[in-house]
Design a protein around this motif. Structure first.
Motif, PDB file in Angstrom:
ATOM      1  N   GLY A  79       0.817  -1.204   0.000  1.00  0.00           N
ATOM      2  CA  GLY A  79       0.000   0.000   0.000  1.00  0.00           C
ATOM      3  C   GLY A  79       0.852   1.255   0.000  1.00  0.00           C
ATOM      4  N   VAL A  80       0.187   2.378  -0.030  1.00  0.00           N
ATOM      5  CA  VAL A  80       0.859   3.674  -0.047  1.00  0.00           C
ATOM      6  C   VAL A  80       0.687   4.334   1.319  1.00  0.00           C
ATOM      7  CG1 VAL A  80       0.969   5.924  -1.184  1.00  0.00           C
ATOM      8  CG2 VAL A  80       0.368   3.919  -2.505  1.00  0.00           C
ATOM      9  N   ALA A  81       1.798   4.787   1.900  1.00  0.00           N
ATOM     10  CA  ALA A  81       1.745   5.468   3.193  1.00  0.00           C
ATOM     11  C   ALA A  81       1.028   6.806   3.047  1.00  0.00           C
ATOM     12  CB  ALA A  81       3.152   5.682   3.727  1.00  0.00           C
ATOM     13  N   ALA A  82       0.453   7.298   4.141  1.00  0.00           N
ATOM     14  CA  ALA A  82      -0.217   8.593   4.126  1.00  0.00           C
ATOM     15  C   ALA A  82       0.758   9.673   3.680  1.00  0.00           C
ATOM     16  CB  ALA A  82      -0.757   8.910   5.517  1.00  0.00           C
ATOM     17  N   GLY A  83       0.326  10.497   2.751  1.00  0.00           N
ATOM     18  CA  GLY A  83       1.165  11.592   2.280  1.00  0.00           C
ATOM     19  C   GLY A  83       2.152  11.210   1.195  1.00  0.00           C
ATOM     20  N   ALA A  84       2.236   9.931   0.876  1.00  0.00           N
ATOM     21  CA  ALA A  84       3.183   9.490  -0.154  1.00  0.00           C
ATOM     22  C   ALA A  84       2.637   9.802  -1.541  1.00  0.00           C
ATOM     23  CB  ALA A  84       3.461   7.999  -0.020  1.00  0.00           C
ATOM     24  N   LEU A  85       3.550  10.029  -2.485  1.00  0.00           N
ATOM     25  CA  LEU A  85       3.153  10.224  -3.887  1.00  0.00           C
ATOM     26  C   LEU A  85       2.734   8.905  -4.510  1.00  0.00           C
ATOM     27  CD1 LEU A  85       6.038  12.574  -5.070  1.00  0.00           C
ATOM     28  CD2 LEU A  85       3.644  13.204  -4.756  1.00  0.00           C
ATOM     29  N   ALA A  86       3.480   7.838  -4.172  1.00  0.00           N
ATOM     30  CA  ALA A  86       3.232   6.533  -4.776  1.00  0.00           C
ATOM     31  C   ALA A  86       3.957   5.463  -3.980  1.00  0.00           C
ATOM     32  CB  ALA A  86       3.727   6.513  -6.221  1.00  0.00           C
ATOM     33  N   ALA A  87       3.589   4.213  -4.245  1.00  0.00           N
ATOM     34  CA  ALA A  87       4.339   3.075  -3.726  1.00  0.00           C
ATOM     35  C   ALA A  87       5.402   2.709  -4.762  1.00  0.00           C
ATOM     36  CB  ALA A  87       3.419   1.891  -3.483  1.00  0.00           C
ATOM     37  N   THR A  88       6.547   2.219  -4.304  1.00  0.00           N
ATOM     38  CA  THR A  88       7.603   1.838  -5.242  1.00  0.00           C
ATOM     39  C   THR A  88       7.102   0.791  -6.236  1.00  0.00           C
ATOM     40  OG1 THR A  88       8.453   0.244  -3.623  1.00  0.00           O
ATOM     41  CG2 THR A  88       9.511   2.414  -3.678  1.00  0.00           C
ATOM     42  N   SER A  89       6.179  -0.063  -5.814  1.00  0.00           N
ATOM     43  CA  SER A  89       5.661  -1.112  -6.689  1.00  0.00           C
ATOM     44  C   SER A  89       4.811  -0.563  -7.840  1.00  0.00           C
ATOM     45  CB  SER A  89       4.833  -2.112  -5.882  1.00  0.00           C
ATOM     46  OG  SER A  89       3.728  -1.448  -5.285  1.00  0.00           O
ATOM     47  N   GLN A  90       4.370   0.705  -7.731  1.00  0.00           N
ATOM     48  CA  GLN A  90       3.548   1.318  -8.780  1.00  0.00           C
ATOM     49  C   GLN A  90       4.389   1.874  -9.926  1.00  0.00           C
ATOM     50  OE1 GLN A  90       1.453   3.944  -5.843  1.00  0.00           O
ATOM     51  NE2 GLN A  90      -0.342   3.379  -7.053  1.00  0.00           N
ATOM     52  N   VAL A  91       5.710   1.968  -9.724  1.00  0.00           N
ATOM     53  CA  VAL A  91       6.599   2.565 -10.722  1.00  0.00           C
ATOM     54  C   VAL A  91       7.381   1.441 -11.393  1.00  0.00           C
ATOM     55  CG1 VAL A  91       8.412   4.258 -11.137  1.00  0.00           C
ATOM     56  CG2 VAL A  91       6.791   4.618  -9.254  1.00  0.00           C
ATOM     57  N   PRO A  92       7.033   1.086 -12.631  1.00  0.00           N
ATOM     58  CA  PRO A  92       7.695  -0.050 -13.279  1.00  0.00           C
ATOM     59  C   PRO A  92       9.162   0.218 -13.583  1.00  0.00           C
ATOM     60  CG  PRO A  92       6.211   1.053 -14.816  1.00  0.00           C
ATOM     61  CD  PRO A  92       6.011   1.703 -13.482  1.00  0.00           C
ATOM     62  N   GLU A  93       9.981  -0.810 -13.420  1.00  0.00           N
ATOM     63  CA  GLU A  93      11.393  -0.705 -13.769  1.00  0.00           C
ATOM     64  C   GLU A  93      11.511  -0.429 -15.267  1.00  0.00           C
ATOM     65  OE1 GLU A  93      15.468  -3.376 -13.674  1.00  0.00           O
ATOM     66  OE2 GLU A  93      13.786  -3.946 -12.377  1.00  0.00           O
ATOM     67  N   GLY A  94      12.335   0.568 -15.627  1.00  0.00           N
ATOM     68  CA  GLY A  94      12.477   0.946 -17.021  1.00  0.00           C
ATOM     69  C   GLY A  94      11.326   1.795 -17.535  1.00  0.00           C
ATOM     70  N   GLY A  95      10.473   2.240 -16.623  1.00  0.00           N
ATOM     71  CA  GLY A  95       9.309   3.041 -16.984  1.00  0.00           C
ATOM     72  C   GLY A  95       9.039   4.094 -15.942  1.00  0.00           C
ATOM     73  N   GLY A  96       7.763   4.402 -15.768  1.00  0.00           N
ATOM     74  CA  GLY A  96       7.428   5.432 -14.803  1.00  0.00           C
ATOM     75  C   GLY A  96       5.944   5.539 -14.546  1.00  0.00           C
ATOM     76  N   LEU A  97       5.602   6.511 -13.724  1.00  0.00           N
ATOM     77  CA  LEU A  97       4.229   6.740 -13.292  1.00  0.00           C
ATOM     78  C   LEU A  97       3.982   8.239 -13.262  1.00  0.00           C
ATOM     79  CD1 LEU A  97       1.592   5.612 -11.893  1.00  0.00           C
ATOM     80  CD2 LEU A  97       2.785   5.998  -9.729  1.00  0.00           C
ATOM     81  N   ILE A  98       2.900   8.671 -13.893  1.00  0.00           N
ATOM     82  CA  ILE A  98       2.506  10.076 -13.854  1.00  0.00           C
ATOM     83  C   ILE A  98       1.509  10.233 -12.708  1.00  0.00           C
ATOM     84  CG2 ILE A  98       1.373  11.948 -15.120  1.00  0.00           C
ATOM     85  CD1 ILE A  98       2.384  10.374 -17.721  1.00  0.00           C
ATOM     86  N   ILE A  99       1.810  11.145 -11.787  1.00  0.00           N
ATOM     87  CA  ILE A  99       0.951  11.361 -10.620  1.00  0.00           C
ATOM     88  C   ILE A  99      -0.117  12.396 -10.985  1.00  0.00           C
ATOM     89  CG2 ILE A  99       0.871  11.954  -8.171  1.00  0.00           C
ATOM     90  CD1 ILE A  99       2.689   9.539  -8.786  1.00  0.00           C
ATOM     91  N   ASP A 100      -1.351  11.943 -11.139  1.00  0.00           N
ATOM     92  CA  ASP A 100      -2.454  12.832 -11.510  1.00  0.00           C
ATOM     93  C   ASP A 100      -2.663  13.899 -10.445  1.00  0.00           C
ATOM     94  OD1 ASP A 100      -3.006  11.461 -13.862  1.00  0.00           O
ATOM     95  OD2 ASP A 100      -4.405  10.095 -12.875  1.00  0.00           O
ATOM     96  N   GLY A 101      -2.905  15.118 -10.896  1.00  0.00           N
ATOM     97  CA  GLY A 101      -3.217  16.213  -9.983  1.00  0.00           C
ATOM     98  C   GLY A 101      -2.006  16.850  -9.336  1.00  0.00           C
ATOM     99  N   LYS A 102      -0.816  16.243  -9.471  1.00  0.00           N
ATOM    100  CA  LYS A 102       0.383  16.794  -8.844  1.00  0.00           C
ATOM    101  C   LYS A 102       1.381  17.314  -9.878  1.00  0.00           C
ATOM    102  CE  LYS A 102      -0.108  15.152  -4.431  1.00  0.00           C
ATOM    103  NZ  LYS A 102      -0.182  16.023  -3.274  1.00  0.00           N
ATOM    104  N   ASN A 103       1.154  16.987 -11.162  1.00  0.00           N
ATOM    105  CA  ASN A 103       2.089  17.362 -12.226  1.00  0.00           C
ATOM    106  C   ASN A 103       3.506  16.871 -11.949  1.00  0.00           C
ATOM    107  OD1 ASN A 103       0.018  18.527 -13.637  1.00  0.00           O
ATOM    108  ND2 ASN A 103       0.456  20.595 -12.953  1.00  0.00           N
ATOM    109  N   ILE A 104       3.580  15.614 -11.490  1.00  0.00           N
ATOM    110  CA  ILE A 104       4.859  14.968 -11.201  1.00  0.00           C
ATOM    111  C   ILE A 104       4.897  13.629 -11.923  1.00  0.00           C
ATOM    112  CG2 ILE A 104       6.265  13.875  -9.383  1.00  0.00           C
ATOM    113  CD1 ILE A 104       5.141  15.965  -7.432  1.00  0.00           C
TER     114      ILE A 104
END
Length: 98
Positions: free
Chosen positions: A1-26
């Motif tokens: 799971g994702v801790a309170a206040g975290a942008l994402a869990a490490t498991s959500q970001v694929p190796e060799g790829g990435g994750l766009i965080i909606d609403g944060k422009n990150i």
């Protein structure tokens, strides 16, 4: 799971790829296993929001700019400058801004 206040869990970001965080422009990338980077998701060309990460690049839908998942540098224009780096920290399995 994702801790309170975290942008994402490490498991959500694929190796060799990435994750766009909606609403944060990150966008968070993992260019190699266990190595995480974060950048502004706002294209330096005309301010569109990047919408895809594939084949080692962060891609903008507006005019085809592409940025490296490793350091945010421009791989394909018309973007004039790299994506701004954003400081993150990994604590356990959670990724936080800062």
């Amino acid at each position: 799971g994702v801790a309170a206040g975290a942008l994402a869990a490490t498991s959500q970001v694929p190796e060799g790829g990435g994750l766009i965080i909606d609403g944060k422009n990150i966008v968070i990338t993992q260019p190699q296993s266990g190595s995480f980077r974060a950048f502004s998701a706002i294209c330096t060309h005309q301010g569109c929001i990047v919408n895809r990460i594939s084949n080692g690049t962060i891609d903008c839908p507006c005019h085809g700019s592409k940025y490296s998942i490793k350091d945010g540098h421009v791989v394909n224009g018309p973007a004039p400058a790299p994506l701004a780096a954003i400081a993150i920290k990994v604590e356990g399995t959670s990724i936080f801004q800062g």
